[in-house]
Scaffold this motif. Structure first.
Motif, PDB file in Angstrom:
ATOM      1  N   ALA A 213      85.345  22.089  40.255  1.00 14.90           N
ATOM      2  CA  ALA A 213      86.020  23.123  39.465  1.00 14.90           C
ATOM      3  C   ALA A 213      84.979  24.037  38.820  1.00 14.90           C
ATOM      4  O   ALA A 213      83.938  23.586  38.355  1.00 14.90           O
ATOM      5  CB  ALA A 213      86.883  22.479  38.390  1.00 14.90           C
ATOM      6  N   THR A 214      85.289  25.311  38.799  1.00 16.38           N
ATOM      7  CA  THR A 214      84.429  26.311  38.165  1.00 16.38           C
ATOM      8  C   THR A 214      84.968  26.608  36.776  1.00 16.38           C
ATOM      9  O   THR A 214      86.178  26.725  36.584  1.00 16.38           O
ATOM     10  CB  THR A 214      84.403  27.600  39.008  1.00 16.38           C
ATOM     11  N   VAL A 215      84.049  26.743  35.810  1.00 16.31           N
ATOM     12  CA  VAL A 215      84.393  26.993  34.417  1.00 16.31           C
ATOM     13  C   VAL A 215      83.720  28.283  33.959  1.00 16.31           C
ATOM     14  O   VAL A 215      82.573  28.553  34.320  1.00 16.31           O
ATOM     15  CB  VAL A 215      83.929  25.820  33.516  1.00 16.31           C
ATOM     16  N   GLY A 216      84.435  29.061  33.156  1.00 14.94           N
ATOM     17  CA  GLY A 216      83.871  30.265  32.567  1.00 14.94           C
ATOM     18  C   GLY A 216      84.582  30.583  31.268  1.00 14.94           C
ATOM     19  O   GLY A 216      85.419  29.811  30.808  1.00 14.94           O
ATOM     20  N   VAL A 217      84.234  31.715  30.668  1.00 14.91           N
ATOM     21  CA  VAL A 217      84.934  32.173  29.472  1.00 14.91           C
ATOM     22  C   VAL A 217      85.820  33.351  29.845  1.00 14.91           C
ATOM     23  O   VAL A 217      85.527  34.083  30.787  1.00 14.91           O
ATOM     24  CB  VAL A 217      83.981  32.559  28.317  1.00 14.91           C
TER      25      VAL A 217
ATOM     26  N   GLN B  17      72.871  30.116  37.699  1.00 14.68           N
ATOM     27  CA  GLN B  17      71.545  30.610  37.354  1.00 14.68           C
ATOM     28  C   GLN B  17      71.528  32.120  37.238  1.00 14.68           C
ATOM     29  O   GLN B  17      70.814  32.689  36.410  1.00 14.68           O
ATOM     30  CB  GLN B  17      70.512  30.135  38.379  1.00 14.68           C
ATOM     31  N   ALA B  18      72.332  32.805  38.048  1.00 12.58           N
ATOM     32  CA  ALA B  18      72.393  34.269  37.969  1.00 12.58           C
ATOM     33  C   ALA B  18      72.886  34.716  36.596  1.00 12.58           C
ATOM     34  O   ALA B  18      72.406  35.715  36.049  1.00 12.58           O
ATOM     35  CB  ALA B  18      73.284  34.818  39.069  1.00 12.58           C
ATOM     36  N   ALA B  19      73.839  33.985  36.009  1.00 12.40           N
ATOM     37  CA  ALA B  19      74.333  34.322  34.672  1.00 12.40           C
ATOM     38  C   ALA B  19      73.303  33.987  33.601  1.00 12.40           C
ATOM     39  O   ALA B  19      73.187  34.700  32.600  1.00 12.40           O
ATOM     40  CB  ALA B  19      75.649  33.604  34.388  1.00 12.40           C
TER      41      ALA B  19
ATOM     42  N   VAL C 107      78.554  37.974  32.132  1.00  9.59           N
ATOM     43  CA  VAL C 107      79.684  37.332  31.461  1.00  9.59           C
ATOM     44  C   VAL C 107      80.621  38.402  30.897  1.00  9.59           C
ATOM     45  O   VAL C 107      81.839  38.242  30.923  1.00  9.59           O
ATOM     46  CB  VAL C 107      79.203  36.367  30.359  1.00  9.59           C
ATOM     47  N   ASN C 108      80.060  39.500  30.414  1.00  7.21           N
ATOM     48  CA  ASN C 108      80.877  40.606  29.902  1.00  7.21           C
ATOM     49  C   ASN C 108      81.482  41.431  31.026  1.00  7.21           C
ATOM     50  O   ASN C 108      82.650  41.807  30.967  1.00  7.21           O
ATOM     51  CB  ASN C 108      80.047  41.542  29.023  1.00  7.21           C
ATOM     52  N   SER C 109      80.696  41.715  32.048  1.00 10.31           N
ATOM     53  CA  SER C 109      81.156  42.636  33.094  1.00 10.31           C
ATOM     54  C   SER C 109      82.094  41.987  34.103  1.00 10.31           C
ATOM     55  O   SER C 109      82.934  42.662  34.689  1.00 10.31           O
ATOM     56  CB  SER C 109      79.957  43.262  33.817  1.00 10.31           C
ATOM     57  N   ALA C 110      81.975  40.675  34.316  1.00 10.47           N
ATOM     58  CA  ALA C 110      82.791  39.994  35.325  1.00 10.47           C
ATOM     59  C   ALA C 110      83.090  38.555  34.900  1.00 10.47           C
ATOM     60  O   ALA C 110      82.695  37.603  35.576  1.00 10.47           O
ATOM     61  CB  ALA C 110      82.079  40.018  36.673  1.00 10.47           C
ATOM     62  N   PRO C 111      83.813  38.369  33.778  1.00 10.28           N
ATOM     63  CA  PRO C 111      84.011  37.011  33.252  1.00 10.28           C
ATOM     64  C   PRO C 111      84.774  36.072  34.177  1.00 10.28           C
ATOM     65  O   PRO C 111      84.574  34.855  34.116  1.00 10.28           O
ATOM     66  CB  PRO C 111      84.762  37.231  31.939  1.00 10.28           C
TER      67      PRO C 111
END
Length: 122
Positions: free
Chosen positions: A23-27, A81-83, A90-94
């Protein structure tokens, strides 16, 4: 009101998780907007065992430092790692390139649908 992808599930702390394996996690975009310009990410280490609802890192912006909560339990198998190298993603493509880490999931916390999260985020 913002649109939130229907294929994701959301925590009340403004993180998202997909249903993939791992699973992928983000904000969410709500969190990214509230933070302002993200300048630094502290993410959990690969191999770390994490628990849903617990602090697993930090997101630092030009406005403040915010704790990062995991919406799921499991073992971290990858970090973005890119983030880390360019936290502004994170702002441009959350919901896409700005993902944070991937987890082999063993359990979940209380997760909301896109509609429920939209009501929560108000």
């Amino acid at each position: 009101m913002a649109d939130f992808p229907d294929n994701l599930r959301y925590s009340v702390e403004h993180e998202w998780v997909d249903g993939a394996t791992p699973a992928t996690v983000g904000v969410t975009s709500v969190a990214a907007d509230a933070l302002g310009d993200v300048v630094y990410l502290e993410l959990p280490e690969v191999g770390a065992t994490i628990e849903a609802g617990t602090v697993v890192g930090e997101i630092e912006s030009t406005k403040s430092v915010s704790e990062l909560y995991s919406p799921v339990s499991g073992t971290v198998v990858e970090v973005n790692q890119a983030a880390i190298d360019d936290p502004a993603v994170v702002n441009s493509a959350p919901f896409t390139e700005g993902w944070l880490f991937k987890v082999d999931v063993t359990g979940t916390g209380q997760l909301l649908s896109a509609e429920e999260y939209s009501q929560h985020a108000g």
